[in-house]
Design an enzyme around this catalytic site. Structure first.
Site, PDB file in Angstrom:
ATOM      1  N   GLU A 279      41.796  30.402 116.450  1.00 51.28           N
ATOM      2  CA  GLU A 279      40.823  31.006 115.512  1.00 51.28           C
ATOM      3  C   GLU A 279      39.562  31.352 116.293  1.00 51.28           C
ATOM      4  O   GLU A 279      38.442  31.013 115.882  1.00 51.28           O
ATOM      5  CB  GLU A 279      40.509  30.027 114.380  1.00 51.28           C
ATOM      6  CG  GLU A 279      41.752  29.528 113.646  1.00 51.28           C
ATOM      7  CD  GLU A 279      41.442  28.552 112.514  1.00 51.28           C
ATOM      8  OE1 GLU A 279      40.555  27.717 112.679  1.00 51.28           O
ATOM      9  OE2 GLU A 279      42.097  28.664 111.458  1.00 51.28           O
TER      10      GLU A 279
ATOM     11  N   CYS B 238      38.600  25.866 103.540  1.00 46.87           N
ATOM     12  CA  CYS B 238      37.229  26.058 104.001  1.00 46.87           C
ATOM     13  C   CYS B 238      36.621  27.331 103.447  1.00 46.87           C
ATOM     14  O   CYS B 238      35.463  27.349 103.041  1.00 46.87           O
ATOM     15  CB  CYS B 238      37.154  26.036 105.520  1.00 46.87           C
ATOM     16  SG  CYS B 238      38.229  27.195 106.342  1.00 46.87           S
TER      17      CYS B 238
END
Lengths: 729, 729
Positions: free
Chosen positions: A349, A445
């Site tokens: 990521e 998230c």
């Protein structure tokens, strides 16, 4: 650090967002996301993976209570490693005394309570507040006597607490707890959670630090740095700032802490040590003041840089500021998608190398764009420069909002700039790219991060600097300043220092049609209140006219394209003198400063030209060779299959003048959401007749088409289909 | 299936390759690859991961010998799972009684011995042959009494043999053993290894089959199918063909065998069954006759299709042939790189979906291109069509040869069409793409596969069909046929049936400057030998002139662009009659047939136009939009940084006429390798001055450049650098 224009966000209590655009988004968060999120963190969402968040707090709380009832101080069980994500063997019947979920699952609550706090400020809701208070009781009941509060170790065994800072997110939990607690306190004045957060922070101050016997570690996932600064700023306790600074100072020094703690764990477990650390993933490869390239996990990175900017500001740390500047330049010159997204690769990521910004395999996580907004505002607090506001606005209106469906019910984690649904389904290299927004995520998230950002958006619009800084006891500038970084209709007030110990109130009413039009009207009310108002001149505007009237004196000013010069109208004084009856106008680095002594009826009017812009990339961005993207104001546009049919790659824009001539704008209310769409002259390649995969090239056969482009943030609200931001020219 | 033109490769013993181009490649294999490979499979290469191949055979052989010395029949130890790749805990001291390496490590030997066989045919080498014989002794000593020969299970325990066909490659080992043994037998006449292979095949015939009590499985990695057909074709034992057919018939039927055997293994081990099978990876998702789309692991796929084409031919299986046709169309219309590579994704080393052919993340494994050559020749054997020859030639001259450095000392596994070295180093999504060829691989499939392909290349150039088929005892066509599928200078002879039991010899000497020129001269020698010669008219040629003289009668013929029509010169007879003194000429599906009765001094001359071709993709190949590739003859060209500087993506070709006008060809001997390079008029984008990542688009600023393009197979022989096949137009 003389004459620095440090600023802080205007207290959200002093702002009411009345903006049509943002009010709609905030209502989605209030009516859809926050209630859904509460169900999710109580494991009551049908078909979604359980969060186990509130359950873990209850388990930990019960363990604490049982011990207390027995009259003994709480002694946690011996540590049992339960993995990065622990799931019950029987999903229907999780065992009562075990921790489940990700190691950072506590933060589901913290993010929720933060969004709740902001939302209550804009829209009081006693029932929601009662629910929140009950949740806070559950959370606080889990806290150890010493202040420690992370259910993963409370349940699994405290003997191993803080032994895996790299992976186990305890300091990340601390950071989110502080953020949530501060927001809820600021909204409600209730300090139970704030005290709990302070106690956990105090425990960390005792545990970490330069003093002998304290641990020398730092967070594996950053956020505590900026959270501790925020705590310091509300309660003025310097120890929190010191701990934030310590975490930053320690990071990246050799021997690397994450390797050392891994060796210790291996030794403790009698296992051979095998290095499994990629320090750059955690931005722990170099001391932070020596970092120049944004690397590793993108969310971690911008959370770190946010903390660095905070500490640079509060500590006057020039080397830290210089690192922030270099990193900012690196991100915005080499690693930023035109949508304001960052993190080009799903592997880790993470940031990829410079100019590697593929659209179809992009990661561009919603949370990373949110983190970029955090960082940008903190850079603005450090020094007001239009470039920070431009990026903040870009990320906010495009990637952050694209993360949520127009009905607030589904979310993107990954925000590609080009989508072919077939590829998402059939090409494992793009399996991270979803062709439809998802209801919720196991690693939740992004949705709560959108919730806390949207509901606190006004704190990114306005910052202030007071002439009377409390920490110095003196005047450090001739007059207070209020910055307008983003434009949204709102009603706000600022307390202005007029003498030591004396304040006056300046009330402002802002009306604008942003992001669809560039007109901003600011009406002022006050009793001869001296204040400097600073307006960001957006990089996307080819020219801004500003008119004002102050005490009956009016003036007009023109900021040229590029924002590089001020042309004052004859009646204006283009200098910095101030008096009771005068105004002064100046322009500096993307901001137009209008200083005056304001009274009822005074007014400022900005008219920002908002043409459709046809942008190309630096040619080092290989993926965008021969392509353009269209923007208007802060909004980035895209082609969607729903408007333009399949095979979007066959389309190109046909704009020989390289300007907006030929492009029509149209206001639409489809999807129950008013927005401006573009109609752009284009060509479409005629499909080949040949059955040959490769055949002799010849002149291109195309037909005229009118391409319809919609705002990028609004894509994928009409079912699955292709999308593309970049279009062949 | 009447009047089918089935053919078989001309015996390699009857061909001597004299071609400058191919002789050089074969010498590399003989002098570099084969000796290096021998060192590698004996673990004697400094710095390379050990193969353990010969060591495993020795361990197994010692176990066998010890048992025999004790007078007992060999009883293998109970099976111990040692993983897909078993490595010693102490690399310096592998334990003597254990199997190490990949489960398919035995095939390192089989591939080597196959290449050795072919090489000995072209270049006798007593020392190499002695080494080979000694290796064969070691291998054969490991064989069980019942014929089983796979050291993984012989060493680890025979009780679990054939219980994991999906992953454990026993039948893959069988296939390679057969291929190697046949090649060595054909080269040397020595049958020790052939008998060992037959005994292993016999054991498999007893183990697998439709009869009750036999296993119903099939190979997890295909190759046994085509290998068993080959064994049948040399020793005429139909049982091997039947076993190949059985493997094909079983594949893909439900319940899926790989799932059933996994359940059985789980039950045996007392473990819960968890499905871990992706049947399409193994092409086992559908019965083979129902397959229409090429899916899964690309090497496995084309090995399977090769076996299918073999069985379709030998069994007259029309449904199998129809499946081959559909799969061929699918691969060549949707899944073939312009370089002849297949397998667009590294995830599973697999085919991606149709038209997904990215250049920079391509897998395009060398072995998959080799398998495509296998398949293409088998399709040609099934029915002579120019399209199969075109693809065979394309894969061979481009991707297969690109797999090996010009000095024969390093190799590519992955063959991208676009390389940016920085991306290979820094972008984990491209970590499978190497920017430099590697010395060797732990999973050493590609280098030995290149070795066996290059050293047997003549068997892809020529196939024959005899009028007197042994299996029918009669004439099935008026005259024998010899096909020229590839053009390479060579000396060959064909035995021609002139009456039952009577053969004559036709000697041919072929001279050509391929692949750099399109002239082919065939000189014939014989005593009035009737034969039909068939010449492939390449798809890349815009026109072919053929002249011949036969018994003093001459003729000329012209095949038009596209190969679709024959224009006979007046003195030619365009029909199919044949007599002692006449010739007949015809054209069918990419082949020009010249039939005659040939004697000494007769001659055929082909002149194939070989312009530079400017090709574009089907527009459904998104990555290639707005780009062209240049080819000449069978050779695909590319840009390299060494010739054109960095940032190749800034270059485009400037060829307004869409033909070769303006392009210069140049013969160079750089890199000690004669080849034709192209000089192509182009433009190069001026680098942007702006520090802005995104900025207003405007007219393109370019400068004229002369682009230099080299053959794709020759790229990456001048150090690390950028490369691109597709260039903007």
């Amino acid at each position: 650090m003389e004459n620095r224009e440090f600023s802080t966000p205007l207290d959200l209590k002093q702002i009411r967002v009345t903006d049509a655009f943002w009010h709609r988004e905030q209502e989605l968060v209030r009516t859809q996301v926050i209630p859904y999120q509460w169900e999710a963190l109580n494991d009551r969402v049908e078909g979604a993976a359980p969060s186990y968040c509130m359950r873990n707090f209850k388990v930990a709380g019960r363990m604490m209570r049982e011990k207390k009832e027995k009259g003994a101080a709480y002694v946690a069980p011996a540590y049992t490693f339960r993995g990065f994500q622990a799931l019950p063997e029987d999903p229907e019947h999780p065992e009562g005394d075990k921790f489940y979920g990700f190691v950072f699952q506590d933060t589901d609550f913290s993010k929720w309570i933060e969004a709740v706090g902001y939302s209550l400020l804009q829209h009081p809701d006693p029932e929601l507040e009662r629910t929140a208070d009950e949740a806070i009781d559950i959370v606080c009941a889990a806290q150890l006597e010493n202040g420690y509060l992370d259910t993963y170790y409370i349940i699994n065994g405290m003997d191993r607490a803080f032994t895996n800072l790299r992976d186990h997110h305890e300091l990340y939990c601390l950071g989110h707890l502080v953020e949530g607690a501060v927001a809820y306190y600021q909204a409600t004045g209730k300090d139970k959670l704030l005290h709990a957060a302070e106690r956990f922070a105090d425990y960390c101050c005792e545990t970490f630090g330069p003093e002998p016997g304290k641990r020398k570690g730092y967070p594996g996932h950053e956020i505590a740095e900026m959270a501790l600064v925020r705590l310091c700023e509300i309660d003025n306790q310097e120890k929190y700032l010191k701990l934030a600074g310590f975490f930053l100072d320690q990071r990246g020094h050799q021997p690397y802490y994450f390797e050392e703690e891994e060796k210790e764990r291996a030794a403790h477990d009698g296992q051979p040590y095998q290095k499994s650390t990629d320090n750059s993933y955690h931005q722990a490869h170099l001391p932070v003041r020596e970092q120049s390239e944004a690397v590793g996990h993108a969310v971690r990175a911008v959370y770190l840089y946010s903390g660095m900017a905070d500490v640079a500001r509060l500590c006057g740390d020039e080397a830290m500021e210089a690192a922030c500047d270099r990193l900012w330049d690196n991100v915005t010159r080499e690693k930023l998608y035109i949508t304001g997204g960052i993190g080009a690769t799903h592997i880790g990521e993470a940031f990829s190398f410079g100019y590697d910004l593929p659209g179809d395999t992009a990661y561009s996580e919603t949370c990373a764009a949110i983190g970029l907004v955090f960082w940008a505002r903190r850079m603005l607090q450090l020094k007001p420069r239009g470039k920070y506001g431009d990026v903040m606005e870009l990320a906010l209106y495009n990637t952050v909002l694209a993360g949520m469906a127009l009905d607030g019910k589904s979310f993107f984690y990954v925000n590609p700039l080009e989508v072919l649904p077939r590829a998402c389904h059939r090409d494992a290299r793009k399996s991270h790219v979803k062709s439809l927004r998802q209801k919720w995520f196991g690693c939740a998230c992004c949705p709560p991060n959108i919730a806390r950002m949207v509901s606190s958006v006004a704190s990114y619009a306005y910052t202030e600097a007071d002439r009377y800084p409390l920490d110095q006891g003196g005047w450090n500038q001739p007059v207070d300043t209020l910055w307008f970084h983003l434009y949204m209709s709102s009603v706000l007030s600022k307390q202005v220092w007029v003498d030591k110990g004396e304040k006056k109130t300046l009330d402002l009413q802002v009306e604008t049609d942003m992001p669809w039009g560039g007109r901003v009207k600011v009406q002022l009310r006050g009793d001869r209140v001296p204040c400097r108002l600073a307006f960001r001149i957006p990089g996307w505007s080819t020219g801004v006219k500003a008119g004002y009237s102050c005490g009956g004196i009016g003036g007009q000013v023109q900021v040229n394209a590029g924002g590089l010069a001020v042309k004052s109208a004859p009646e204006m004084r283009d200098r910095e003198d101030v008096s009771d009856r005068h105004t002064a106008v100046s322009y500096r680095e993307g901001y137009l400063y209008i200083e005056g002594v304001w009274s009822d009826g005074d007014e400022i009017l900005l008219e920002m030209e908002m043409p459709v812009r046809i942008l190309e990339s630096d040619p080092r961005v290989r993926e965008n060779m021969g392509k353009v993207a269209l923007t208007r104001g802060p909004i980035v546009y895209c082609l969607e299959e729903a408007d333009n049919g399949k095979d979007l790659h066959l389309c190109r824009v046909d704009l020989p003048g390289w300007d907006e001539s030929g492009i029509e704008t149209e206001v639409t209310e489809e999807l129950d959401h008013p927005m401006t769409v573009l109609k752009v002259p284009g060509k479409r390649l005629a499909a080949a007749e040949s059955a040959e995969l490769y055949h002799p090239a010849g002149p291109v056969r195309e037909r005229d088409v009118m391409l319809r482009m919609i705002p990028y943030y609004a894509w994928n609200n009409r079912g699955e289909g292709e999308m593309s931001v970049w279009v062949r020219r």
